[in-house]
Design an enzyme around this catalytic site. Structure first.
Site, PDB file in Angstrom:
ATOM      1  CB  THR A   4      27.370  17.458 -21.807  1.00 24.00           C
ATOM      2  OG1 THR A   4      26.716  16.317 -22.363  1.00 24.00           O
ATOM      3  CG2 THR A   4      27.931  17.225 -20.349  1.00 24.00           C
ATOM      4  CE1 TYR A  64      22.308  14.824 -29.505  1.00 20.84           C
ATOM      5  CE2 TYR A  64      23.201  17.267 -29.352  1.00 20.84           C
ATOM      6  CZ  TYR A  64      22.722  15.916 -28.848  1.00 20.84           C
ATOM      7  OH  TYR A  64      22.476  15.780 -27.128  1.00 20.84           O
ATOM      8  CE  LYS A 102      25.141  12.906 -28.296  1.00 27.12           C
ATOM      9  NZ  LYS A 102      25.507  14.265 -27.485  1.00 27.12           N
ATOM     10  CB  VAL A 108      28.820  11.760 -28.534  1.00 30.71           C
ATOM     11  CG1 VAL A 108      29.112  13.301 -27.983  1.00 30.71           C
ATOM     12  CG2 VAL A 108      28.876  11.825 -30.012  1.00 30.71           C
TER      13      VAL A 108
END
Length: 302
Positions: A55, A144, A172, A214
């Site tokens: 992001t 992740y 994540k 998240v």
């Protein structure tokens, strides 16, 4: 979703925001707005902030920009919340260097993505993450997994083998399936704190053992996401479900095209001058922006 008693420890809290990177009209990082935005996210309920992740447009940020963003956000929020730095790379040497630097700059943790494009086998992924963990042994790491972007996925059995690295403590999950959480818990038990990487799957993932999220949508509705998490974690499942259903239109609109294009438009709509994404990402199309603004307006009337 009858009980929350099975939830794992939550090393970074329950609600982490994957923060956007603000740019000015010249396309340069606006560190002043970044600092203010970080404080706003804390006020809206974030327990942690992730800088320079997906992001945050890490692919188009220089390392010096990433370092300054980490320092800015850490200075802005102090010890109020945990600050994690995105330090992943498809080069193990580069990921090690970035992770060690993040530790030196005071990060509370690092988000380390599965290497992209070169598609290493599971043995390579194990060596990659173990090498990073060993190079920064005092920095907690969040693995992740986002195969839709990286082109490869780390298997739960590989994660289990990595659990003997004391600083690999969280994960994540962004494969888009709740089964990812189940498979990880079956391999790793409650030792690994799993966070949803998808706002829309937060509640379903918590029902099978995830500890939090998240989030992208927390830029806009952080307090409501926090309320949903708190309701579920205290056994108020019907209240959590009501939030889950109420927020689905926004969750879907924020991922109607490539993240972070929609959330930057949403932030602009509520008064944050965060600028357009860096190329090759492009601004949100007019109709999608109008639809997104309508959803935000309707939520603000509830």
């Amino acid at each position: 979703m009858s009980s929350a008693a099975h939830l794992s420890p939550k090393p970074f809290g329950r609600l982490l925001t994957a923060m956007v990177t603000p740019f000015d009209s010249d396309g340069k990082v606006d560190y002043a707005i970044a600092g203010r935005l970080a404080r706003y996210l804390v006020d809206e309920g974030s327990d942690g902030i992730v800088v320079c992740g997906t992001t945050g447009e890490s692919p188009t940020l220089s390392w010096s920009e990433q370092h300054q963003l980490l320092e800015t956000v850490k200075s802005s929020v102090g010890k109020a919340v945990k600050v994690l730095a995105g330090t992943g790379s498809n080069s193990t040497a580069e990921a090690i260097e970035a992770t060690v630097k993040a530790a030196e700059l005071g990060a509370d943790g690092a988000l380390v993505v599965v290497p992209y494009y070169n598609k290493p086998p599971q043995e390579g992924l194990e060596i990659h993450f173990r090498s990073i963990a060993n190079a920064a042994p005092d920095l907690p790491l969040m693995l992740y997994n986002i195969p839709g972007r990286t082109g490869s996925s780390i298997h739960p059995a590989t994660v289990k083998r990595l659990m003997n690295c004391p600083n690999i403590i969280s994960y994540k999950a962004a494969s888009g399936t709740t089964s990812e959480v189940t498979d990880l818990r079956m391999q790793c038990g409650s030792q690994l704190a799993v966070y949803s990487g998808d706002d829309g799957l937060l509640l379903p993932m918590m029902s099978v053992g995830a500890v939090g999220v998240v989030s992208v949508a927390s830029h806009i509705v952080g307090s409501r996401i926090k309320a949903m998490i708190d309701a579920y974690s205290t056994g108020q499942v019907n209240i959590a479900l009501a939030y889950h259903e109420q927020l689905q239109p926004l969750f879907r609109a924020l991922f109607a095209t490539t993240n972070p294009i929609p959330v930057k438009a949403a932030l602009e709509a509520i008064g944050w001058q965060v600028g357009s994404p860096r190329r090759p990402l492009s601004p949100l199309k007019k109709q999608m922006k109008e639809d997104l603004i309508d959803i935000i307006k309707s939520l603000r009337q509830i």
